[in-house]
Design a protein around this motif. Structure first.
Motif, PDB file in Angstrom:
ATOM      1  N   LEU A  34       0.792  -1.193   0.152  1.00  0.00           N
ATOM      2  CA  LEU A  34       0.060  -0.071   0.030  1.00  0.00           C
ATOM      3  C   LEU A  34       0.718   1.214  -0.215  1.00  0.00           C
ATOM      4  O   LEU A  34       2.009   1.221   0.779  1.00  0.00           O
ATOM      5  CB  LEU A  34      -0.836   0.084   1.294  1.00  0.00           C
ATOM      6  N   PRO A  35       0.359   2.276  -0.532  1.00  0.00           N
ATOM      7  CA  PRO A  35       1.253   3.643  -0.434  1.00  0.00           C
ATOM      8  C   PRO A  35       1.072   4.246   0.895  1.00  0.00           C
ATOM      9  O   PRO A  35       0.080   4.026   1.371  1.00  0.00           O
ATOM     10  CB  PRO A  35       0.415   4.601  -1.492  1.00  0.00           C
ATOM     11  N   VAL A  36       2.349   4.531   1.223  1.00  0.00           N
ATOM     12  CA  VAL A  36       2.571   5.094   2.565  1.00  0.00           C
ATOM     13  C   VAL A  36       2.713   6.892   2.435  1.00  0.00           C
ATOM     14  O   VAL A  36       3.705   7.208   1.701  1.00  0.00           O
ATOM     15  CB  VAL A  36       3.873   4.517   3.231  1.00  0.00           C
ATOM     16  N   ILE A  37       1.891   7.421   3.007  1.00  0.00           N
ATOM     17  CA  ILE A  37       1.831   8.839   2.657  1.00  0.00           C
ATOM     18  C   ILE A  37       1.866   9.616   4.035  1.00  0.00           C
ATOM     19  O   ILE A  37       0.963   9.201   5.131  1.00  0.00           O
ATOM     20  CB  ILE A  37       0.246   9.345   2.115  1.00  0.00           C
ATOM     21  N   LEU A  38       2.580  10.555   4.099  1.00  0.00           N
ATOM     22  CA  LEU A  38       2.828  11.224   5.352  1.00  0.00           C
ATOM     23  C   LEU A  38       1.820  12.326   5.511  1.00  0.00           C
ATOM     24  O   LEU A  38       1.178  13.085   4.541  1.00  0.00           O
ATOM     25  CB  LEU A  38       4.338  12.077   5.388  1.00  0.00           C
ATOM     26  N   ASP A  85       5.884   7.421   0.358  1.00  0.00           N
ATOM     27  CA  ASP A  85       5.764   7.438  -1.017  1.00  0.00           C
ATOM     28  C   ASP A  85       5.335   8.949  -1.471  1.00  0.00           C
ATOM     29  O   ASP A  85       5.664   9.529  -2.509  1.00  0.00           O
ATOM     30  CB  ASP A  85       4.573   6.452  -1.622  1.00  0.00           C
ATOM     31  N   GLY A  86       4.650   9.555  -0.418  1.00  0.00           N
ATOM     32  CA  GLY A  86       4.212  10.766  -0.764  1.00  0.00           C
ATOM     33  C   GLY A  86       3.720  11.664   0.592  1.00  0.00           C
ATOM     34  O   GLY A  86       3.972  11.041   1.642  1.00  0.00           O
ATOM     35  N   ILE A  87       3.234  12.821   0.417  1.00  0.00           N
ATOM     36  CA  ILE A  87       3.205  13.835   1.564  1.00  0.00           C
ATOM     37  C   ILE A  87       1.754  14.544   1.396  1.00  0.00           C
ATOM     38  O   ILE A  87       1.766  15.040   0.077  1.00  0.00           O
ATOM     39  CB  ILE A  87       4.240  14.625   2.088  1.00  0.00           C
ATOM     40  N   LEU A  88       0.901  14.312   2.366  1.00  0.00           N
ATOM     41  CA  LEU A  88      -0.506  15.485   2.036  1.00  0.00           C
ATOM     42  C   LEU A  88       0.373  16.883   2.678  1.00  0.00           C
ATOM     43  O   LEU A  88       0.739  16.963   3.836  1.00  0.00           O
ATOM     44  CB  LEU A  88      -1.298  14.896   3.133  1.00  0.00           C
ATOM     45  N   PHE A  89       0.427  17.824   1.617  1.00  0.00           N
ATOM     46  CA  PHE A  89       1.111  19.074   1.760  1.00  0.00           C
ATOM     47  C   PHE A  89      -0.077  19.868   2.550  1.00  0.00           C
ATOM     48  O   PHE A  89      -0.672  20.684   1.768  1.00  0.00           O
ATOM     49  CB  PHE A  89       1.661  19.538   0.756  1.00  0.00           C
ATOM     50  N   LEU A  90      -0.285  19.960   3.745  1.00  0.00           N
ATOM     51  CA  LEU A  90      -1.727  20.442   4.347  1.00  0.00           C
ATOM     52  C   LEU A  90      -1.341  21.945   4.452  1.00  0.00           C
ATOM     53  O   LEU A  90      -0.401  22.402   5.277  1.00  0.00           O
ATOM     54  CB  LEU A  90      -1.628  19.773   5.670  1.00  0.00           C
ATOM     55  N   SER A  91      -2.612  22.622   4.552  1.00  0.00           N
ATOM     56  CA  SER A  91      -2.738  24.201   4.666  1.00  0.00           C
ATOM     57  C   SER A  91      -3.956  24.191   5.614  1.00  0.00           C
ATOM     58  O   SER A  91      -5.026  23.676   5.118  1.00  0.00           O
ATOM     59  CB  SER A  91      -2.775  24.962   3.589  1.00  0.00           C
ATOM     60  N   LEU A  92      -3.893  24.718   6.789  1.00  0.00           N
ATOM     61  CA  LEU A  92      -4.872  24.723   7.744  1.00  0.00           C
ATOM     62  C   LEU A  92      -6.168  25.697   7.444  1.00  0.00           C
ATOM     63  O   LEU A  92      -5.837  26.855   7.986  1.00  0.00           O
ATOM     64  CB  LEU A  92      -4.623  24.427   9.117  1.00  0.00           C
TER      65      LEU A  92
END
Length: 242
Positions: free
Chosen positions: A77-81, A94-101
């Motif tokens: 499974l893809p592992v996403i930060l 594998d990837g990152i959710l580039f979060l803006s609150l």
């Protein structure tokens, strides 16, 4: 002819266009005991999960990379930060959710941490997925609200939540994440999910306060494209067997 490998974002978009619902298990490194990880991974691989999110509001122990490497070794499974701040970046994922609150007005979580993270991310091969993060009132103060020093949006004010999601989409966010918060008493209201789904084009992630399989299905039925399960799975690794 070589088959093109889709990015994580492209896979989410394709699933949305095909009406396929996705499910992420969220693992908080601070709540993981590495000795029990093998059992946990076995339960995840037997579950309907399509993605693994890794992160938390505050990560104090130093097992992030070890956890990710173990997950990568034992699952496909893809592992996403899913980071609370730039210290939670690992090139092993594998990837990152580039979060803006978007729901808060604390500049650190709107843009400051993103500025700090950008040079670090530039040196990795992580797929960076721009995500508008909207915290929804859930009946109790969650870790996200406490750490970010922001107030969640009222679960009654659907118009404000919709306007916030639309603003995120217009700013170029690739995903909208409606979050009740870890351990929330109440999940994101289904009528809110439905309203957002009817008015934006980008995929919607929904998490927080979902305690059973019926809760997952309700979120799907309302228009969620990807549902996140964290605390409920942490507390009961047999969650998906019920």
């Amino acid at each position: 002819m070589q088959e093109q490998i889709l990015t994580i974002r492209q896979q989410i978009l394709e699933a949305k266009s095909n009406g396929q619902k996705l499910l992420a298990v969220l693992l908080d490194p601070d709540k993981i005991v590495l000795e029990n990880l093998g059992h946990l991974i076995e339960k995840i691989t037997q579950s309907p999960a399509t993605h693994i999110f890794v992160g938390g509001s505050i990560v104090q122990n130093n097992i992030l990379e070890e956890l990710i490497l173990e997950l990568k070794q034992k699952t496909s499974l893809p592992v996403i930060l899913f980071p609370g701040d730039p210290s939670q970046i690992s090139s092993k994922a594998d990837g990152i959710l580039f979060l803006s609150l978007l729901s808060g007005r604390n500049p650190d979580y709107l843009i400051e941490y993103q500025v700090q993270a950008a040079p670090i991310l530039k040196k990795t091969n992580l797929e960076v997925i721009s995500t508008g993060y909207i915290l929804i009132e859930s009946g109790n103060e969650t870790a996200v609200a406490r750490v970010s020093k922001t107030k969640p949006l009222s679960r009654e004010n659907l118009d404000l939540v919709l306007a916030t999601a639309l603003a995120g989409e217009m700013l170029g966010n690739q995903l909208i994440y409606l979050e009740a918060g870890s351990g929330a008493k109440q999940p994101v209201p289904t009528e809110m999910i439905e309203l957002i789904a009817q008015n934006i084009e980008i995929p919607i992630i929904v998490g927080g306060g979902i305690v059973d399989l019926q809760g997952i299905q309700k979120a799907y039925n309302a228009g969620a494209d990807l549902v996140v399960i964290g605390t409920a799975f942490e507390n009961n690794s047999h969650f998906f067997e019920s």
